[in-house]
Scaffold this motif. Sequence first.
Motif, short mmCIF file in Angstrom:
data_model
loop_
_atom_site.label_atom_id
_atom_site.label_comp_id
_atom_site.label_asym_id
_atom_site.label_seq_id
_atom_site.Cartn_x
_atom_site.Cartn_y
_atom_site.Cartn_z
N LEU A 285 0.97 -1.14 -0.09
CA LEU A 285 0.01 -0.06 -0.06
C LEU A 285 0.75 1.29 -0.12
CD1 LEU A 285 -2.95 0.40 -0.06
CD2 LEU A 285 -3.01 0.87 2.75
N THR A 286 1.97 1.30 0.81
CA THR A 286 2.86 2.35 0.82
C THR A 286 3.40 2.69 -0.42
OG1 THR A 286 3.32 1.97 3.19
CG2 THR A 286 4.78 3.45 1.91
N ARG A 287 3.95 1.47 -1.16
CA ARG A 287 4.59 1.41 -2.52
C ARG A 287 3.66 2.29 -3.52
NH1 ARG A 287 8.24 -4.01 -2.50
NH2 ARG A 287 10.00 -3.28 -1.22
N LEU A 288 2.43 1.75 -3.44
CA LEU A 288 1.46 2.07 -4.39
C LEU A 288 1.09 3.54 -4.26
CD1 LEU A 288 -0.72 1.14 -6.51
CD2 LEU A 288 -2.39 0.83 -4.42
N SER A 289 1.11 3.99 -3.00
CA SER A 289 0.93 5.26 -2.92
C SER A 289 2.02 6.28 -3.84
CB SER A 289 0.86 5.87 -1.49
OG SER A 289 -0.22 5.15 -0.65
N VAL A 290 3.22 5.75 -3.45
CA VAL A 290 4.45 6.43 -3.92
C VAL A 290 4.52 6.28 -5.54
CG1 VAL A 290 6.87 6.59 -4.32
CG2 VAL A 290 5.84 5.96 -1.90
N LEU A 291 4.01 5.01 -6.11
CA LEU A 291 4.11 5.11 -7.50
C LEU A 291 2.96 5.65 -8.01
CD1 LEU A 291 5.24 3.68 -10.12
CD2 LEU A 291 3.47 1.65 -9.56
N THR A 292 1.71 6.00 -7.49
CA THR A 292 0.50 6.45 -8.08
C THR A 292 1.01 8.09 -8.11
OG1 THR A 292 -0.63 4.92 -6.76
CG2 THR A 292 -1.78 7.23 -7.55
N ASN A 293 1.68 8.87 -7.10
CA ASN A 293 1.98 10.04 -7.26
C ASN A 293 2.89 10.56 -8.00
OD1 ASN A 293 0.28 10.53 -4.82
ND2 ASN A 293 1.86 10.17 -3.24
N ALA A 294 4.07 9.66 -8.21
CA ALA A 294 4.85 9.76 -9.37
C ALA A 294 4.22 9.69 -10.60
CB ALA A 294 5.79 8.66 -9.16
N MET A 295 3.38 8.73 -10.86
CA MET A 295 2.86 8.57 -12.38
C MET A 295 1.93 9.82 -12.42
SD MET A 295 1.78 4.78 -12.69
CE MET A 295 1.07 4.86 -14.24
N ILE A 296 1.15 10.46 -11.46
CA ILE A 296 0.39 11.65 -11.62
C ILE A 296 1.42 12.79 -11.80
CG2 ILE A 296 -1.14 13.11 -10.54
CD1 ILE A 296 -2.50 10.68 -9.03
N ALA A 297 2.38 12.74 -11.29
CA ALA A 297 3.13 14.16 -11.45
C ALA A 297 3.85 13.92 -12.65
CB ALA A 297 4.38 14.01 -10.39
N GLN A 298 4.22 12.62 -13.28
CA GLN A 298 4.69 12.61 -14.54
C GLN A 298 3.62 12.90 -15.68
OE1 GLN A 298 7.82 12.39 -15.40
NE2 GLN A 298 7.34 12.40 -17.74
N LYS A 299 2.43 12.68 -15.49
CA LYS A 299 1.49 12.93 -16.70
C LYS A 299 0.99 14.50 -16.43
CE LYS A 299 -0.73 8.05 -16.54
NZ LYS A 299 -0.15 7.88 -17.86
N THR A 300 1.08 14.90 -15.33
CA THR A 300 0.74 16.26 -15.19
C THR A 300 1.84 17.27 -15.45
OG1 THR A 300 -0.21 15.78 -13.26
CG2 THR A 300 -0.02 18.09 -13.37
N LYS A 301 3.22 16.85 -15.61
CA LYS A 301 4.22 17.49 -16.01
C LYS A 301 4.15 17.43 -17.50
CE LYS A 301 9.52 17.44 -16.02
NZ LYS A 301 10.46 16.80 -15.69
N LEU A 302 3.89 16.51 -17.99
CA LEU A 302 3.80 16.44 -19.65
C LEU A 302 2.58 17.28 -20.10
CD1 LEU A 302 4.09 12.63 -20.40
CD2 LEU A 302 5.59 14.47 -20.73
N LEU A 303 1.41 17.39 -19.36
CA LEU A 303 0.45 18.21 -19.76
C LEU A 303 0.80 19.81 -19.66
CD1 LEU A 303 -2.67 19.05 -20.22
CD2 LEU A 303 -3.01 18.80 -17.74
N TYR A 304 1.65 20.16 -18.54
CA TYR A 304 2.01 21.54 -18.36
C TYR A 304 2.87 21.87 -19.54
CZ TYR A 304 -0.77 21.97 -14.15
OH TYR A 304 -1.64 22.06 -13.36
N GLY A 305 4.02 20.98 -20.00
CA GLY A 305 4.76 21.21 -20.81
C GLY A 305 4.15 21.51 -22.33
N PHE A 306 3.02 20.72 -22.60
CA PHE A 306 2.21 20.98 -23.71
C PHE A 306 1.49 22.42 -23.71
CE2 PHE A 306 -2.05 20.95 -25.93
CZ PHE A 306 -1.61 20.62 -27.16
N LEU A 307 0.75 22.71 -22.56
CA LEU A 307 0.26 23.91 -22.63
C LEU A 307 1.18 25.13 -22.60
CD1 LEU A 307 -2.00 22.98 -19.49
CD2 LEU A 307 -2.65 23.09 -21.87
N ALA A 308 2.62 24.91 -22.10
CA ALA A 308 3.47 25.99 -22.07
C ALA A 308 3.71 26.47 -23.60
CB ALA A 308 4.65 25.60 -21.55
#
Length: 235
Positions: free
Chosen positions: A153-176
């Motif tokens: 469960l702890t590892r799942l939380s870390v992995l989920t946050n990392a994937m969300i952060a990566q997808k959001t970073k790609l979105l903001y890069g496109f928006l820039a």
Amino acid sequence: MPYAALHAKAALDDLKVAARSAPGIMVGVTIVTTAVANLQGMGEAKSNWNSLAKALEVEYPNIIGNAVFLSRSGWIADDREAFLHATSLFGGDLQKLSGLCYNMESQVDQVRDRYALYWMEIGALAASVLGYVVLCQAMKLTPHLRVAGEILLTRLSVLTNAMIAQKTKLLYGFLAVAGATLGTSSQAMGQLFSIQPSEEAGIDFERAVIDTSPPSVRIAPKRELPARPQPQPET
């Protein structure tokens, strides 16, 4: 509520439910909340740009064409040629402005599609995470799997946050990139509204006066006179 907005709401709800059992996922929830956008408003903006582009491409040129047709007579000197030249230039400028509006429509549509894709990906991720959280919770109810369930469960939380952060970073890069392009197009459109004659070409319409009184002396237009017959020599 539009489908895209429902998709975003469902993704957020799934992540919040998962965060009840794995509080660390609240970091990811906070990240995706920053990417909430008005997709319906973007769709309306796209339609407005499209309508304006079509009006500039078809409706207004037709009005100019009708004006040219209705004013085809009653001209003097070279005024008609000057008028036709001016309408031709104006029609060309309308076409350029129409193309700029189509470009703005396309860019708004790309931004909207990118947001929709982002939330589809977040929704798929949230559904998977919620399923894994349920599985980890079931493992924690089993005495010999409890520790393993907590670790997963702890590892799942870390992995989920990392994937969300990566997808959001790609979105903001496109928006820039999209924002810079939209800014350039908006600047070009803004320049169209600041074009005006200046210095000697400037016109003060509050002081401009048109003299409609007839001339004091009528000047007949120049006409070619018939040639006079030459006198015949005497014989």
